[in-house]
Enzyme design. Structure first.
Site, PDB file in Angstrom:
ATOM      1  N   ASP A   3      -6.010  -7.287   4.262  1.00  0.00           N
ATOM      2  CA  ASP A   3      -7.166  -6.678   3.599  1.00  0.00           C
ATOM      3  C   ASP A   3      -8.036  -7.768   2.979  1.00  0.00           C
ATOM      4  O   ASP A   3      -9.248  -7.808   3.158  1.00  0.00           O
ATOM      5  CB  ASP A   3      -6.684  -5.702   2.516  1.00  0.00           C
ATOM      6  CG  ASP A   3      -7.850  -5.116   1.731  1.00  0.00           C
ATOM      7  OD1 ASP A   3      -8.818  -4.668   2.374  1.00  0.00           O
ATOM      8  OD2 ASP A   3      -7.798  -5.137   0.487  1.00  0.00           O
TER       9      ASP A   3
ATOM     10  N   TYR B 147       0.813  -1.215   0.000  1.00  0.00           N
ATOM     11  CA  TYR B 147       0.000   0.000   0.000  1.00  0.00           C
ATOM     12  C   TYR B 147       0.847   1.268   0.000  1.00  0.00           C
ATOM     13  O   TYR B 147       0.390   2.319  -0.442  1.00  0.00           O
ATOM     14  CB  TYR B 147      -0.907   0.026   1.234  1.00  0.00           C
ATOM     15  CG  TYR B 147      -2.193  -0.759   1.113  1.00  0.00           C
ATOM     16  CD1 TYR B 147      -2.178  -2.092   0.735  1.00  0.00           C
ATOM     17  CD2 TYR B 147      -3.411  -0.166   1.396  1.00  0.00           C
ATOM     18  CE1 TYR B 147      -3.357  -2.815   0.651  1.00  0.00           C
ATOM     19  CE2 TYR B 147      -4.592  -0.880   1.310  1.00  0.00           C
ATOM     20  CZ  TYR B 147      -4.560  -2.208   0.935  1.00  0.00           C
ATOM     21  OH  TYR B 147      -5.729  -2.914   0.850  1.00  0.00           O
TER      22      TYR B 147
ATOM     23  N   ASP C  14      -2.421 -18.481   0.696  1.00  0.00           N
ATOM     24  CA  ASP C  14      -3.461 -19.154  -0.104  1.00  0.00           C
ATOM     25  C   ASP C  14      -4.161 -20.227   0.739  1.00  0.00           C
ATOM     26  O   ASP C  14      -5.386 -20.350   0.739  1.00  0.00           O
ATOM     27  CB  ASP C  14      -2.877 -19.729  -1.415  1.00  0.00           C
ATOM     28  CG  ASP C  14      -1.567 -20.476  -1.240  1.00  0.00           C
ATOM     29  OD1 ASP C  14      -1.008 -20.479  -0.114  1.00  0.00           O
ATOM     30  OD2 ASP C  14      -1.090 -21.080  -2.227  1.00  0.00           O
TER      31      ASP C  14
ATOM     32  N   LYS D 108       3.682 -15.498   2.432  1.00  0.00           N
ATOM     33  CA  LYS D 108       3.847 -16.220   1.169  1.00  0.00           C
ATOM     34  C   LYS D 108       5.347 -16.478   1.021  1.00  0.00           C
ATOM     35  O   LYS D 108       5.986 -16.057   0.042  1.00  0.00           O
ATOM     36  CB  LYS D 108       3.271 -15.367   0.017  1.00  0.00           C
ATOM     37  CG  LYS D 108       3.209 -16.087  -1.325  1.00  0.00           C
ATOM     38  CD  LYS D 108       2.189 -17.217  -1.402  1.00  0.00           C
ATOM     39  CE  LYS D 108       2.305 -17.954  -2.725  1.00  0.00           C
ATOM     40  NZ  LYS D 108       1.476 -19.191  -2.767  1.00  0.00           N
TER      41      LYS D 108
ATOM     42  N   ASP E 113     -11.996  -9.714   4.500  1.00  0.00           N
ATOM     43  CA  ASP E 113     -13.314  -9.787   3.848  1.00  0.00           C
ATOM     44  C   ASP E 113     -13.915 -11.181   3.982  1.00  0.00           C
ATOM     45  O   ASP E 113     -15.143 -11.324   4.065  1.00  0.00           O
ATOM     46  CB  ASP E 113     -13.228  -9.388   2.366  1.00  0.00           C
ATOM     47  CG  ASP E 113     -13.462  -7.893   2.159  1.00  0.00           C
ATOM     48  OD1 ASP E 113     -13.067  -7.116   3.051  1.00  0.00           O
ATOM     49  OD2 ASP E 113     -14.032  -7.513   1.119  1.00  0.00           O
TER      50      ASP E 113
END
Ligand code: IPM
Ligand code: MG
Length: 350
Positions: A243, A141, A219, A187, A247
């Site tokens: 982020d 970001y 993942d 990751k 969700d």
């Protein structure tokens, strides 16, 4: 106590949900004998329309002067093709950086009353009680260099040791008061940043021998969250992964409208529901205000240390859920309640 709070309604449903949260705040102040010193400011698309910038200096000044800030949402479709500096989201990223709120706490729990609101099977979501600790002021970001050239675009994912260490401490301290498990998401099979992240997290973890540390690839984390969410206690992760994963939390909690968040730094707190501006339902008195009201409860707890007050608000949210008077996103059996009605019901339940 005198509570000095800045309200930033922002865009879309932000105005409706923050107004419901402020009503509840007034009820709390009255019941527990606190005084409120509220100010309001502009952020996001509405700020661009009125001042030409998504984060006016006046808003920054007010945020730095307040003890805490409650933000609604940012984002409007008319800015979808605007240049990077003239986007509503830039205002939110700007205020997070200016307040240095590096740790974003996103609790995800399944209320028994909402178990049928989730599209997942009851036995999967039942008992979910996790908190995502999302690093909020670094990573993709904010990384430099970034940009769009003629036939190429690029962003930089970067983390310093200090940036990883401080948010890791936040996660471990939280875990100590919970089920004592931190799951760090990365990751590291592909990204150098993740390999470094994992190394620093392991080093910090040595200071918390009473807390167990596990690692999971992002993942797989996404899959595990919908497969067996009860396995998680504190999930620690970098900005972009947090982020995305938070969700998924909306699916577990019944609706993303339920999710509160607290963004904490050394000095200031910024409180924002996880949901976005939902322009499709803005201005219709339909939005679920419980994420914003829960964020306000988090403010009472983390910035003002008013734990009884925060517990009272959360208990009132529970009572409202049990009464079934909830907004359309939670698929109530009867006529859905409006944003206002849910806000008033929480105040009354207090
Ligand atoms: C969130 C939101 C923001 C983010 C957007 C509005 C910039 O999606 O808080 O999760 O990506 O951080
Ligand atoms: Mg998001």
């Amino acid at each position: 106590m005198n509570l000095k709070i800045l309200i930033l309604p922002g865009d879309g449903i932000g105005a409706e949900v923050t107004s419901a949260a402020v009503d509840v705040l007034r009820a709390v102040a009255k019941k527990f004998g606190h005084t409120l010193e509220l100010s309001e400011g502009l952020i996001g698309g509405v700020a661009i329309h009125k001042t030409g910038t998504p984060l006016p200096q006046d808003t920054l000044d007010k945020a730095l002067a307040a003890d805490a800030t409650l933000m609604g949402a940012v984002g409007l479709p008319e800015f979808d093709n605007a240049p990077p500096g003239k986007r509503p989201e830039k205002g939110l990223l700007g205020i997070r950086a200016a307040l240095d709120v590096f740790a974003n706490l996103r609790p995800v729990r399944t209320y028994p009353e909402l178990i049928d609101s989730s599209p997942l099977k009851n036995h999967i979501v039942d008992g979910t009680d996790m908190i995502i600790v999302r690093e909020l002021t670094a990573g993709l970001y904010y990384g430099q260099p970034r940009g769009i050239e003629n036939d190429r675009a690029f962003n930089t994912m970067s983390y310093t040791r200090a940036e990883i260490e401080r948010v890791t401490h936040t996660a471990f301290k939280l875990a100590r008061n919970r089920r004592k498990l931190v799951t760090s998401v990365d990751k590291s099979n592909v990204l150098e940043v993740s390999q470094f992240w994992r190394k620093v997290v392991i080093e910090v973890a040595a200071q918390y021998p009473d807390v167990k540390l596990e690692h999971i690839l992002v993942d797989n984390a996404a899959m595990q969250m919908v497969l067996r969410p009860t396995q998680f206690d504190v999930m620690l992760t970098e900005n972009t992964f947090g982020d995305i994963l938070s969700d998924i939390g909306g699916i577990l909690a019944g609706s993303i409208g339920m999710l509160p968040s607290a963004s904490l730094g050394e000095k200031k707190g910024l409180y924002e529901p996880v949901h976005g501006s939902a322009p499709d339902i803005a201005g219709q008195n339909k939005a679920n205000p419980l994420g914003a009201i829960g964020s306000m409860a988090a403010m009472l707890e983390y910035t003002f240390d008013l734990v009884n007050e925060a517990n009272a608000v959360n208990a009132a949210i529970g009572k409202v859920l049990a009464s079934g008077r909830v907004t359309a996103d939670l698929k109530p059996k009867g006529t859905p309640a409006t944003t206002d009605q849910v806000g008033r019901a929480v105040s009354e339940a207090l």
